[in-house]
Scaffold this active site. Sequence first.
Site, short mmCIF file in Angstrom:
data_model
loop_
_atom_site.label_atom_id
_atom_site.label_comp_id
_atom_site.label_asym_id
_atom_site.label_seq_id
_atom_site.Cartn_x
_atom_site.Cartn_y
_atom_site.Cartn_z
N HIS A 313 123.32 62.70 34.12
CA HIS A 313 123.16 63.78 33.59
C HIS A 313 121.97 65.22 34.55
O HIS A 313 121.52 64.52 35.59
CB HIS A 313 123.18 64.41 32.44
CG HIS A 313 122.94 65.23 31.43
ND1 HIS A 313 121.72 66.73 31.59
CD2 HIS A 313 123.13 65.60 30.76
CE1 HIS A 313 122.27 67.46 31.07
NE2 HIS A 313 123.29 67.05 29.80
N ASP A 371 128.96 62.79 25.88
CA ASP A 371 130.23 62.30 26.39
C ASP A 371 130.56 60.38 25.74
O ASP A 371 131.74 60.17 25.91
CB ASP A 371 130.61 63.03 26.83
CG ASP A 371 130.41 64.21 26.92
OD1 ASP A 371 130.89 64.70 25.86
OD2 ASP A 371 130.13 65.12 28.39
N1 ACO Z 1 128.92 57.52 38.03
C1 ACO Z 1 128.31 56.81 39.56
N2 ACO Z 1 127.32 57.78 40.17
C2 ACO Z 1 127.34 57.87 39.67
C3 ACO Z 1 126.89 58.84 38.33
C4 ACO Z 1 128.53 58.48 38.00
N3 ACO Z 1 128.24 59.22 36.71
N4 ACO Z 1 126.44 60.25 38.36
C5 ACO Z 1 125.58 60.53 39.18
N5 ACO Z 1 126.23 59.98 40.32
C6 ACO Z 1 125.65 58.91 41.98
C7 ACO Z 1 126.09 60.45 42.72
O1 ACO Z 1 127.22 59.83 43.12
C8 ACO Z 1 124.66 60.35 43.23
O2 ACO Z 1 124.85 59.23 43.86
P1 ACO Z 1 124.22 59.58 46.05
O3 ACO Z 1 122.93 59.26 45.38
O4 ACO Z 1 124.19 57.77 46.40
O5 ACO Z 1 124.23 60.43 46.54
C9 ACO Z 1 123.57 60.20 42.28
O6 ACO Z 1 124.16 59.57 41.88
C10 ACO Z 1 122.98 61.75 41.99
O7 ACO Z 1 124.46 62.15 41.34
P2 ACO Z 1 125.05 63.43 41.63
O8 ACO Z 1 125.93 63.60 41.07
O9 ACO Z 1 123.80 64.39 42.55
O10 ACO Z 1 124.28 64.42 40.27
P3 ACO Z 1 124.10 66.03 39.47
O11 ACO Z 1 122.99 65.97 38.64
O12 ACO Z 1 124.73 66.50 40.39
O13 ACO Z 1 125.46 65.76 38.36
C11 ACO Z 1 126.66 65.15 36.77
C12 ACO Z 1 125.35 65.41 37.28
C13 ACO Z 1 127.75 65.92 37.27
C14 ACO Z 1 126.61 65.17 35.22
C15 ACO Z 1 126.68 63.25 37.39
O14 ACO Z 1 126.20 62.64 36.88
C16 ACO Z 1 128.51 62.80 36.96
O15 ACO Z 1 129.61 63.68 37.74
N6 ACO Z 1 128.74 62.22 35.64
C17 ACO Z 1 130.00 62.14 34.87
C18 ACO Z 1 130.69 63.17 34.37
C19 ACO Z 1 130.05 63.39 33.14
O16 ACO Z 1 129.64 62.29 32.38
N7 ACO Z 1 129.24 64.77 33.04
C20 ACO Z 1 128.83 65.24 31.48
C21 ACO Z 1 127.99 65.47 31.69
S1 ACO Z 1 127.21 66.28 30.37
C22 ACO Z 1 127.71 67.77 29.65
O17 ACO Z 1 128.71 67.65 30.23
C23 ACO Z 1 128.15 67.72 28.16
#
Ligand code: ACO
Length: 436
Positions: A313, A371
């Site tokens: 998140h 979720d």
């Molecule tokens: N699975 C694997 N790796 C992940 C995940 C995941 N679900 N989420 C983040 N990471 C990793 C990224 O690859 C990144 O790694 P790095 O630092 O080595 O490059 C690091 O964790 C940070 O991730 P970001 O994408 O930069 O974090 P951001 O805050 O931009 O993204 C997000 C948050 C979009 C929710 C992300 O965690 C994601 O895509 N999760 C899966 C989708 C999801 O469940 N979304 C629901 C959000 S809640 C809602 O809307 C109600």
Amino acid sequence: MKLSEKKATLSFSDGSNPVEFPVYQGTVGPDVIDIRKLYGQTGMFTYDPGFLSTASCESAITYIDGDKGQLLYRGYPIEQLAVNCDFMETSYLLLNGELPNEKQKADFNHQVTYHTMVNEQMQFFLRGFRRDAHPMAIMTGLVGAMAAFYHDSTDITNPEHRHISAIRLLAKMPTLVAMTYKYSQGQPFIYPQNDLSYTGNFLRMMFATPCEDYKVNDVVERALDRIFILHADHEQNASTSTVRLCGSSGTNPFAAIAAGVACLWGPAHGGANEACLNMLEQIQANGGIAKVGEFMEQVKDKESGVRLMGFGHRVYKNYDPRAKLMQETCKEVLTALGLENDPLFKLAMELERIALEDPYFVERKLYPNVDFYSGIVQRAIGIPTSLFTAIFALARTVGWVAQWNEMISDPAYKIGRPRQLFTGEIARDVVEISKR
Ligand code: ACO
């Protein structure tokens, strides 16, 4: 907001004069540096794609402490609201700032209940869509179309109009979502029934047919009501910011909320529960729990492009408090429906167990978000995966409306107009087509 004694000074390495900016304090959370005069004083913009460090507005509705895993609506912890209040009380709280007393609750319930029917003409508009259209495509259209059907409440400068629009949006969303579902099934639309609760009524409009009586299951009603409470607001997320930006042009609330619905559709936002359930089903089809380890290796491999959906998140760097409540609800519903051995629930628990111990997730502070379990609950209730995001939109509507109303009521609000760092071609002359 309160002016802090502290000031921020911006200095430059080229020797130009430093510039001082006021700092404001909220009641809780990070202070903000007021950079509104930055461009006037320096000729520079700030650069913050994705709003990683930018407060886009002042708000008194929802507060999140992502490190603590804390979510407050108008100061009340989500854990207390989910256990002690229903979605109608929560909606009243978000819209009005305080929890209702018994009379206020009864009046509010009555007002919402008596706005649940939609203009009969809306069903003909709905019938223009293909039966296999994605529910979010239909919902974007239907919510936007409300401006055409309820044009008498679109004067945004009139607080009475804003109130009626808020009630109409809150009251009619369940009817529209249920109609969207019924249409996809080729079943007759079921009209709202006024002696049922907001959530009970939605369940009946979804699952009743004219051929037999429908009895609302208490456990299912409570579970869905909790899903609504947990999704009701989440401060300045992508869809809420979209509603604010869209609404800042002075457009009507139905158009602004339709923009929010469109934004919510994306898989990184509201579409995540649908994506999460699809992921669980795919792992199950590929061998289930035995293949969880293999799947997790794929998730950790950046080249694969696979993410563990329902994990991570932007704001929570701790357990999402809503995920804990959702996990409880999930157990309750599966037990009540005799689905304790649901393989997807077992799979989700196993993925969570592994992820919470794995250094990849621990180091990146990736925890389950709301979720992760909500899809399993909805599937158990009988809601098809493709409708999950529409249910989220239904629940989030009250938050969007509260945030939009807060913005419009602020006499100092301005149209939102971000700036850019331009890296394209500079001015050049058009060459005649035969010479290009
Ligand atoms: N699975 C694997 N790796 C992940 C995940 C995941 N679900 N989420 C983040 N990471 C990793 C990224 O690859 C990144 O790694 P790095 O630092 O080595 O490059 C690091 O964790 C940070 O991730 P970001 O994408 O930069 O974090 P951001 O805050 O931009 O993204 C997000 C948050 C979009 C929710 C992300 O965690 C994601 O895509 N999760 C899966 C989708 C999801 O469940 N979304 C629901 C959000 S809640 C809602 O809307 C109600």
